[in-house]
Design a protein around this motif. Structure first.
Motif, short mmCIF file in Angstrom:
data_model
loop_
_atom_site.label_atom_id
_atom_site.label_comp_id
_atom_site.label_asym_id
_atom_site.label_seq_id
_atom_site.Cartn_x
_atom_site.Cartn_y
_atom_site.Cartn_z
N UNK A 1 -10.76 16.43 35.49
CA UNK A 1 -9.77 17.43 35.06
C UNK A 1 -8.80 16.82 34.05
N UNK A 2 -8.43 17.60 33.04
CA UNK A 2 -7.46 17.08 32.05
C UNK A 2 -6.05 17.10 32.61
N UNK A 3 -5.15 16.45 31.92
CA UNK A 3 -3.74 16.52 32.29
C UNK A 3 -3.27 17.96 32.12
N UNK A 4 -2.26 18.34 32.88
CA UNK A 4 -1.72 19.69 32.77
C UNK A 4 -1.07 19.89 31.40
N UNK A 5 -0.88 21.15 31.04
CA UNK A 5 -0.32 21.47 29.73
C UNK A 5 1.05 20.82 29.53
N UNK A 6 1.90 20.91 30.57
CA UNK A 6 3.23 20.32 30.46
C UNK A 6 3.20 18.82 30.31
N UNK A 7 2.30 18.16 31.06
CA UNK A 7 2.18 16.71 30.97
C UNK A 7 1.66 16.30 29.59
N UNK A 8 0.74 17.09 29.06
CA UNK A 8 0.22 16.79 27.72
C UNK A 8 1.33 16.84 26.67
N UNK B 1 9.53 11.74 43.69
CA UNK B 1 9.65 12.28 42.34
C UNK B 1 9.09 13.70 42.39
N UNK B 2 9.91 14.68 42.08
CA UNK B 2 9.52 16.08 42.23
C UNK B 2 8.28 16.41 41.41
N UNK B 3 7.40 17.21 42.00
CA UNK B 3 6.17 17.63 41.33
C UNK B 3 6.50 18.76 40.34
N UNK B 4 6.23 18.57 39.05
CA UNK B 4 6.55 19.60 38.07
C UNK B 4 5.49 20.69 37.96
N UNK B 5 4.39 20.54 38.71
CA UNK B 5 3.27 21.47 38.57
C UNK B 5 3.73 22.91 38.72
N UNK B 6 3.35 23.74 37.75
CA UNK B 6 3.71 25.15 37.77
C UNK B 6 5.08 25.44 37.21
N UNK B 7 5.82 24.39 36.83
CA UNK B 7 7.16 24.57 36.29
C UNK B 7 7.17 24.76 34.79
N UNK B 8 8.36 24.93 34.23
CA UNK B 8 8.51 25.10 32.79
C UNK B 8 8.36 23.76 32.09
N UNK B 9 8.32 23.82 30.76
CA UNK B 9 8.24 22.58 30.01
C UNK B 9 9.49 21.72 30.22
N UNK B 10 10.62 22.38 30.39
CA UNK B 10 11.84 21.63 30.68
C UNK B 10 11.69 20.83 31.98
N UNK B 11 11.02 21.41 32.96
CA UNK B 11 10.79 20.71 34.23
C UNK B 11 9.93 19.48 34.00
N UNK B 12 8.88 19.65 33.21
CA UNK B 12 8.01 18.51 32.89
C UNK B 12 8.77 17.45 32.11
#
Length: 233
Positions: A47-54, A198-209
């Motif tokens: 699986x690729x990195x999430x959009x926010x992580x990218x 460390x809080x999981x940013x999954x499903x959050x906004x880009x600001x969260x990432x």
């Protein structure tokens, strides 16, 4: 040195930590001394990195498409000299299956914590862990004949003797009881420590990432300093 970052799916936190750490190691002249990988305790291979992580990686001048998720397995645990997790649950999941990795598995935030009181508590926890390991080793040695007998009965029955499972469960309960005092003390000490998750940013906004990426970056800066202080070259 082999360094392994671990989170849940290996698409967000550890997926950011791996390349961000590699970039810092190169800048510090440690790129050839430390090999960095990442994995997830519930990852789907490829699986690729999430959009926010990218986007976080892109903002740091890193290739966002180079990452592919890797499930954590026995081979990776053995490969690693140091395992740094993003949360307590990840650390617990590893140690439940790989107690032998106790001395090399930490939360990232825990490993770089330099607060004197936290360090004192962690040192006391380390002493308790050593005591528990010694007690467990003694228990296994004292019950070696019993364990060997159970193994032989299991082999002779072709795995069909249902009573063996009950006896093994009872043996496990006795093993756990032998270190119950240390376990209770450990829980009291854990309650005194700060939250190392460390809080999981999954499903959050880009600001969260971005916020998570910044937090990880600060921790990685401290990690590089610690590695240099410990003589990694």
């Amino acid at each position: 040195m082999n360094l392994l970052f671990v989170c849940t799916g290996n698409t967000c936190r550890s997926a950011m930590a791996e390349p961000l750490m590699r970039k810092r190691l190169d800048a510090a002249g440690l790129g050839d001394a430390v090999e960095v990988r990442s994995a997830g305790i519930a990852a789907y291979a490829g699986q690729p990195a999430s959009k926010g992580a990218k986007q976080v990686l892109t903002n740091h001048g890193l290739d966002p498409d180079a990452h592919m998720a890797t499930p954590l397995d026995d081979e990776l645990v053995k490969w690693a000299d140091l395992i740094l997790t993003m949360s307590q649950s990840h650390k617990r999941a590893i140690l439940e299956r790989h107690f032998e990795a106790l001395d090399k598995t930490f939360q990232l935030k825990e490993f770089v914590d330099d607060d004197p009181e936290s360090l004192r508590i962690l040192e006391e926890m380390g002493e308790l862990q050593a005591e528990a390991q010694t007690k467990q080793a003694l228990f296994m040695a004292e019950h070696a004949d019993e364990i060997e007998s159970l193994q032989q009965r299991y082999a002779d029955s072709g795995g069909q003797d249902a009573t063996i499972d009950d006896e093994l469960a009872a043996l496990q309960e006795r093993l756990e009881a032998s270190v119950q005092q240390e376990a209770d003390q450990m829980m009291k000490l854990v309650a005194k420590l700060p939250d190392y998750d460390i809080a999981d940013p999954y499903g959050g906004t880009q600001d969260t990432y971005d916020t998570t990426g910044q937090e990880i970056g600060v921790l990685l800066d401290k990690l590089v300093v610690r590695l240099k202080e410990e003589g990694v070259e």
